[in-house]
Write a protein that holds these residues in place. Structure first.
Motif, mmCIF file in Angstrom:
data_model
loop_
_atom_site.group_PDB
_atom_site.id
_atom_site.type_symbol
_atom_site.label_atom_id
_atom_site.label_comp_id
_atom_site.label_asym_id
_atom_site.label_seq_id
_atom_site.Cartn_x
_atom_site.Cartn_y
_atom_site.Cartn_z
ATOM 1 N N ILE A 13 0.833 -1.207 0.000
ATOM 2 C CA ILE A 13 0.000 0.000 0.000
ATOM 3 C C ILE A 13 0.860 1.247 0.000
ATOM 4 N N GLU A 14 2.002 1.196 0.678
ATOM 5 C CA GLU A 14 2.875 2.372 0.780
ATOM 6 C C GLU A 14 3.367 2.839 -0.580
ATOM 7 N N ASP A 15 3.469 1.918 -1.524
ATOM 8 C CA ASP A 15 4.009 2.260 -2.843
ATOM 9 C C ASP A 15 2.934 2.656 -3.856
ATOM 10 N N ILE A 22 -8.112 7.673 0.868
ATOM 11 C CA ILE A 22 -8.545 6.370 1.371
ATOM 12 C C ILE A 22 -7.362 5.475 1.765
ATOM 13 N N LEU A 23 -6.151 5.821 1.274
ATOM 14 C CA LEU A 23 -4.985 4.978 1.533
ATOM 15 C C LEU A 23 -3.915 5.660 2.375
ATOM 16 N N LEU A 29 -9.440 2.437 4.343
ATOM 17 C CA LEU A 29 -9.054 1.332 3.473
ATOM 18 C C LEU A 29 -7.652 0.839 3.800
ATOM 19 N N ARG A 30 -6.780 1.737 4.164
ATOM 20 C CA ARG A 30 -5.426 1.325 4.542
ATOM 21 C C ARG A 30 -5.453 0.490 5.816
ATOM 22 N N ALA A 55 -6.618 -3.962 -4.985
ATOM 23 C CA ALA A 55 -7.326 -5.229 -4.773
ATOM 24 C C ALA A 55 -6.343 -6.387 -4.671
ATOM 25 N N ASN A 56 -5.321 -6.404 -5.518
ATOM 26 C CA ASN A 56 -4.313 -7.464 -5.477
ATOM 27 C C ASN A 56 -3.525 -7.438 -4.174
ATOM 28 N N ILE A 57 -3.150 -6.250 -3.731
ATOM 29 C CA ILE A 57 -2.380 -6.125 -2.485
ATOM 30 C C ILE A 57 -3.205 -6.646 -1.306
#
Length: 419
Positions: A13-15, A22-23, A29-30, A55-57
């Motif tokens: 998520i950080e990248d 939201i992130l 979401l995060r 979604a993949n993460i």
């Protein structure tokens, strides 16, 4: 070689570029992604904004068996194949289904998932570029959390492009240098879509055979051609643009109004523009400039006869006229009040003296007997009741404060003050 947009896809998520609302640190979401508790979710937003990446993460942080479907080419049988796996050793931890472009599933296809979403056997993460409240079955919506992904800012895309250059240098074994302004231009014309920006960057990187590739402004423009402006005249964006178009005219901002006209012209939807202009001429300008609708109607007729691209000229004339004209919604308010009374009140009968008297025997029924013909009186006015008895004190038309309606108000006051 895999496409750059795939190579650059982050694993954490950080990248992820952008979507700080939201992130960002502490955002919902995060937090969900970090603690691994995944509810049913709908990701809504334009292409190239990170929906699939996020979604993949999230999926990789769970112990659930991951399935991916794209609703543009998936079918009921694909869903049945997933359902067959439920309860097997392969899905002991449950199933996480990532369904891309869910708006392309019809109601029946969406309903086929409901039972398994409700009992928790399937956790659904779906994404859509269209407003979910218009395109997704209500029962799915009520069981999902909606997260809106917004268009990326220029600085977000610029960051992604610089990261992309590092990856391209590694894979192509070439040195890639760039002018900052050229890269900024590529970020700008990507129009919020990182994938588009990366595709253009990749095109630039493979545009020559030299060991050193220099991305200057000429190469940047050659590889981008036009901006990534997107417009779906059947989607949510269409109605948002029409809304902004009318509100800009109503707000007397000709520059903003012309901007949204340009967007609508790019969509090629001439009919929607013309219909909206005719509505605005009466709804927002109205009696403050009564000739406005006549002029606008002439511009609309000219535009319809000309077609695009020439139609843009009379349309621009109409838009600037309406945006610059004085405003009044008194006519719209008057008819809305009258219609509301008809819907909610006992409005009574038409007064006898106003009823049709153009037939033999009408006078015996009292029709038209006491009617006074205004043209027989000074100033073409005589006091008599026109509204039904039950509405005789109702006021529907309330003049707005503008030059034209002040004249109307003065005229009505003058004649009604006479005996």
């Amino acid at each position: 070689m895999r496409p750059l947009a795939d190579l650059i896809r982050p694993d954490t998520i950080e990248d992820v570029v952008g979507q700080k609302h939201i992130l960002g640190e502490g955002k919902l979401l995060r937090r969900l992604a970090e603690n691994g508790h995944i509810p049913n979710m709908i990701f809504y937003g334009p292409p190239g904004t990170g929906k699939t990446t996020v979604a993949n993460i999230i999926a990789n942080k769970t112990d659930k068996r991951l399935y991916k479907l794209n609703a543009t080419n998936a079918s009921i049988s694909d869903i049945k194949d997933i359902i067959k796996e439920l309860g097997s050793m392969f899905s002991a931890g449950g199933v996480l289904l990532y369904l891309d472009e869910i708006q392309n599933f019809n109601k029946k296809q969406q309903q086929s998932l409901l039972k398994f979403i409700e009992n928790g056997e399937i956790t659904l993460i779906s994404s859509t570029t269209e407003n979910p409240y218009f395109t997704i079955f209500g029962a799915i919506l009520s069981r999902s959390s909606i997260f809106e992904f917004k268009k990326l800012e220029e600085e977000d895309i610029l960051m992604g492009l610089k990261r992309g250059i590092n990856i391209l240098e590694e894979y192509t074994k070439k040195e890639i240098t760039y002018d900052e302004n050229a890269l900024l231009y590529m970020a700008r014309v990507a129009n919020g879509d990182l994938r588009r920006g990366l595709n253009n960057l990749e095109l630039a990187a493979y545009s020559g055979t030299d060991k050193v590739i220099r991305i200057d402004m000429d190469l940047a423009k050659e590889c981008t051609q036009t901006s990534g402006f997107k417009y779906d005249k059947f989607g949510d964006n269409h109605y948002d643009t029409l809304s902004a178009f009318q509100k800009s005219i109503r707000g007397s901002d000709p520059d903003a109004a012309i901007h949204y006209l340009a967007r609508l012209i790019k969509s090629g939807d001439l009919l929607s523009i013309c219909r909206r202009l005719l509505v605005i001429a009466s709804e927002d300008i109205g009696l403050a400039y009564p000739n406005g609708i006549t002029i606008v109607n002439n511009c609309v007729e000219a535009a319809m006869k000309l077609g695009f691209p020439e139609a843009r000229i009379p349309l621009a004339q109409a838009v600037i006229l309406l945006a610059s004209a004085p405003k009044s919604n008194s006519a719209m308010n008057a008819i809305n009040k009258a219609l509301r009374d008809i819907d909610t009140m006992d409005i009574g009968d038409v007064p006898l003296h106003l009823k049709d008297a153009h037939y033999k025997g009408a006078s015996k029924l009292g029709r038209g007997v006491e009617y006074k013909y205004p043209h027989d009186y000074p100033c073409n006015y005589v006091k008599q009741e026109y509204l039904p008895e039950k509405l005789k004190n109702s006021i529907y038309y309330e003049p707005s404060n503008n030059k034209m309606e002040n004249r109307f108000k003065e005229h009505l006051g003058n004649i009604k003050g006479k005996k």
